[in-house]
Design an enzyme around this catalytic site. Structure first.
Site, PDB file in Angstrom:
ATOM      1  N   GLY A  47      55.252  11.227  67.570  1.00 34.19           N
ATOM      2  CA  GLY A  47      54.466  10.112  67.063  1.00 34.19           C
ATOM      3  C   GLY A  47      54.901   9.781  65.648  1.00 34.19           C
ATOM      4  O   GLY A  47      56.045  10.030  65.255  1.00 34.19           O
ATOM      5  N   VAL A  60      67.143  26.779  53.182  1.00 33.12           N
ATOM      6  CA  VAL A  60      66.881  27.769  54.225  1.00 33.12           C
ATOM      7  C   VAL A  60      67.940  28.873  54.210  1.00 33.12           C
ATOM      8  O   VAL A  60      67.655  30.047  54.448  1.00 33.12           O
ATOM      9  CB  VAL A  60      66.825  27.099  55.614  1.00 33.12           C
ATOM     10  CG1 VAL A  60      66.777  28.135  56.733  1.00 33.12           C
ATOM     11  CG2 VAL A  60      65.623  26.159  55.701  1.00 33.12           C
ATOM     12  N   ARG A 114      56.153  12.623  76.421  1.00 29.11           N
ATOM     13  CA  ARG A 114      55.661  12.334  77.772  1.00 29.11           C
ATOM     14  C   ARG A 114      56.592  11.379  78.512  1.00 29.11           C
ATOM     15  O   ARG A 114      56.757  11.479  79.730  1.00 29.11           O
ATOM     16  CB  ARG A 114      54.261  11.710  77.698  1.00 29.11           C
ATOM     17  CG  ARG A 114      53.173  12.664  77.252  1.00 29.11           C
ATOM     18  CD  ARG A 114      51.809  12.062  77.520  1.00 29.11           C
ATOM     19  NE  ARG A 114      50.723  12.925  77.045  1.00 29.11           N
ATOM     20  CZ  ARG A 114      50.156  12.832  75.864  1.00 29.11           C
ATOM     21  NH1 ARG A 114      50.577  11.912  75.006  1.00 29.11           N
ATOM     22  NH2 ARG A 114      49.172  13.646  75.510  1.00 29.11           N
ATOM     23  N   GLY A 148      46.766  17.297  54.651  1.00 25.99           N
ATOM     24  CA  GLY A 148      48.090  16.686  54.583  1.00 25.99           C
ATOM     25  C   GLY A 148      49.035  17.361  53.616  1.00 25.99           C
ATOM     26  O   GLY A 148      49.325  18.551  53.726  1.00 25.99           O
ATOM     27  N   LYS A 162      38.637  21.439  60.332  1.00 32.34           N
ATOM     28  CA  LYS A 162      39.249  21.820  59.062  1.00 32.34           C
ATOM     29  C   LYS A 162      38.362  22.784  58.283  1.00 32.34           C
ATOM     30  O   LYS A 162      38.853  23.718  57.636  1.00 32.34           O
ATOM     31  CB  LYS A 162      39.539  20.566  58.234  1.00 32.34           C
ATOM     32  CG  LYS A 162      40.598  19.658  58.865  1.00 32.34           C
ATOM     33  CD  LYS A 162      40.709  18.335  58.132  1.00 32.34           C
ATOM     34  CE  LYS A 162      41.771  17.438  58.774  1.00 32.34           C
ATOM     35  NZ  LYS A 162      41.842  16.111  58.128  1.00 32.34           N
TER      36      LYS A 162
END
Length: 429
Positions: free
Chosen positions: A13, A34, A46, A134, A205
């Protein structure tokens, strides 16, 4: 540099697309941080035929076979949301030794301990900074920076949609349905805003925050939840008259008897730092034994801010793969009892429409006294002389929530009371 780490992405999304895009655009920097390249090996969706040009992902990487994808990854990023199939896929990923990064507050609030236990058993990271607030670095400070301190209270605005709505009502005087419709047009609210306006998003939350802050397992079902749909423009005006604003707050507290967690509309003095949080921003206020008062503020939602938190977890988990180490494990050693809302100490603002006749104030005060609730302040609003009514606005001192509820119930039965037109909890006064 070590061999590439295989990254599986579940969901593409707006947030998933932002993460995928950054994995490509910032590939060199991420690899340097990293110590190994991050190789996106697939994106589970989907419908593989749906065009997703904004993600920058080659079409051949999209797949509907999420189970095979997570079974062949070193790092799994879950951004699909919901309880299933997210839970099954994450458990499968952990079983195959993958580190997991998720933003799924609903799953963590409902079944976090099962995931923590699975990750600990396989000695892999389970990271979820993006699940609350966030881009605001909040969960890692709770889990790591404040690990040696005692957190006493967590209080904050953790849902940007409701903050936008209540802030706009306060600043313009508009009614809630009108502001909600505007928020949907601007993309601050979903077409179905239930999870936000009914408080369920903040409820999950709050469960995560309470669990981390108090080293005790707290689930979403343990969190008392009330949404904002009952807030009227009259409530906003009343708040302004007593120097307050209305905010939907998540409040988690540690007391001598245990811990409590609740979400509800709250009157907050305009002098409080949370009162100045506008639009769709989030802010969380912490009170600790040693560090004192801390406040975390920033963008609590949106593709870019959430992607920032996800990528931070991804870099940390990847680094652990390369050089060794492990992220923080679940800390639930305290096993404190989780208190029901009835035992929570709080204050109330109550607006009454009462008959305008002698003796009413005394009879109203007697009801409060009968339940051991003291009145901190009282003011009389504009008389509605044509109806023979007067408006009383009262703020109580702190008392057990069950005592305040009983007080309100008895007030509603009093012959002198035409209507109990508003009941809101108060913090910080």
């Amino acid at each position: 540099m070590a061999k590439p780490l295989r990254v599986a992405l579940l969901g593409c999304g707006v947030v998933g697309s932002a993460v995928a895009r950054q994995l490509t655009d910032d590939a060199a920097d991420l690899a340097a941080r990293v110590g190994a390249p991050l190789e996106l090996i697939g994106v589970a969706v989907r419908d593989v035929t749906k065009p997703r040009p904004e993600s920058g992902v080659p079409p051949e990487l999209f797949t509907t076979d999420a189970e095979s994808l997570v079974s062949n990854a070193d790092l799994v990023v879950e951004l699909m949301g919901g309880l299933e199939p997210a839970r099954t896929l994450l458990l499968r990923a952990i079983e195959h030794g993958a580190a997991v990064i998720t933003a799924n507050k609903a799953l963590l609030g409902a079944d976090g301990p099962r995931l923590y236990a699975a990750a600990d058993a396989r000695n892999v990271d389970l990271s979820f900074e993006a699940s609350v607030a966030g881009a605001i670095p909040l969960l890692r400070p709770l889990r790591e920076s404040l690990a040696g301190d005692d957190v006493q209270r967590v209080m904050g605005i953790v849902n940007g949609t409701t903050n936008y709505i209540l802030d706009k009502m306060d600043r313009t005087g508009a009614a809630l349905p009108d502001v909600l419709a505007e928020a949907q047009e601007l993309g601050y609210a979903e077409a179905d805003p239930t999870a936000d306006v009914e408080g369920h998003d903040a409820q999950a939350k709050a469960a995560i925050l309470a669990s981390l802050a108090f080293h005790t397992r707290v689930s979403s079902d343990d969190v008392h939840c009330e949404g904002i749909m009952g807030i009227t423009d009259a409530d906003i005006r009343d708040a302004r008259k007593i120097g307050c604003v209305v905010k939907l707050l998540a409040i988690c507290e540690r007391t001598p008897d245990g811990v409590s967690a609740r979400v509800h509309p709250t009157l907050v003095p305009r002098s409080h730092p949370l009162a100045s949080v506008h639009d769709a921003f989030n802010a969380v206020f912490l009170e600790t034994a040693l560090a004192g008062e801390l406040m975390f503020y920033g963008k609590g939602a949106g593709a870019a801010p959430t992607a920032s938190a996800v990528l931070g977890d991804l870099v940390q988990a990847g680094r652990h793969r390369v050089v060794g180490g492990h992220g923080p494990r679940e800390s639930a050693y305290a096993e404190l009892p989780v208190l029901p809302i009835a035992r929570t100490q709080t204050s109330y603002f109550i607006r009454l429409d009462v008959l305008d006749r002698p003796g009413v104030l005394a009879r109203v005060a007697n009801v409060f006294g009968a339940h051991d609730v003291s009145i901190e302040s009282m003011r009389q609003g504009v008389r509605r002389s044509e109806e023979g009514l007067a408006i009383l606005q009262l703020v109580t001192n702190q008392a057990a929530d069950e005592s305040l509820v009983a007080t309100v119930e008895e007030l509603r039965k009093l012959d002198d009371v035409h209507e109990v037109s508003s009941v809101l909890r108060v913090e910080g006064m």
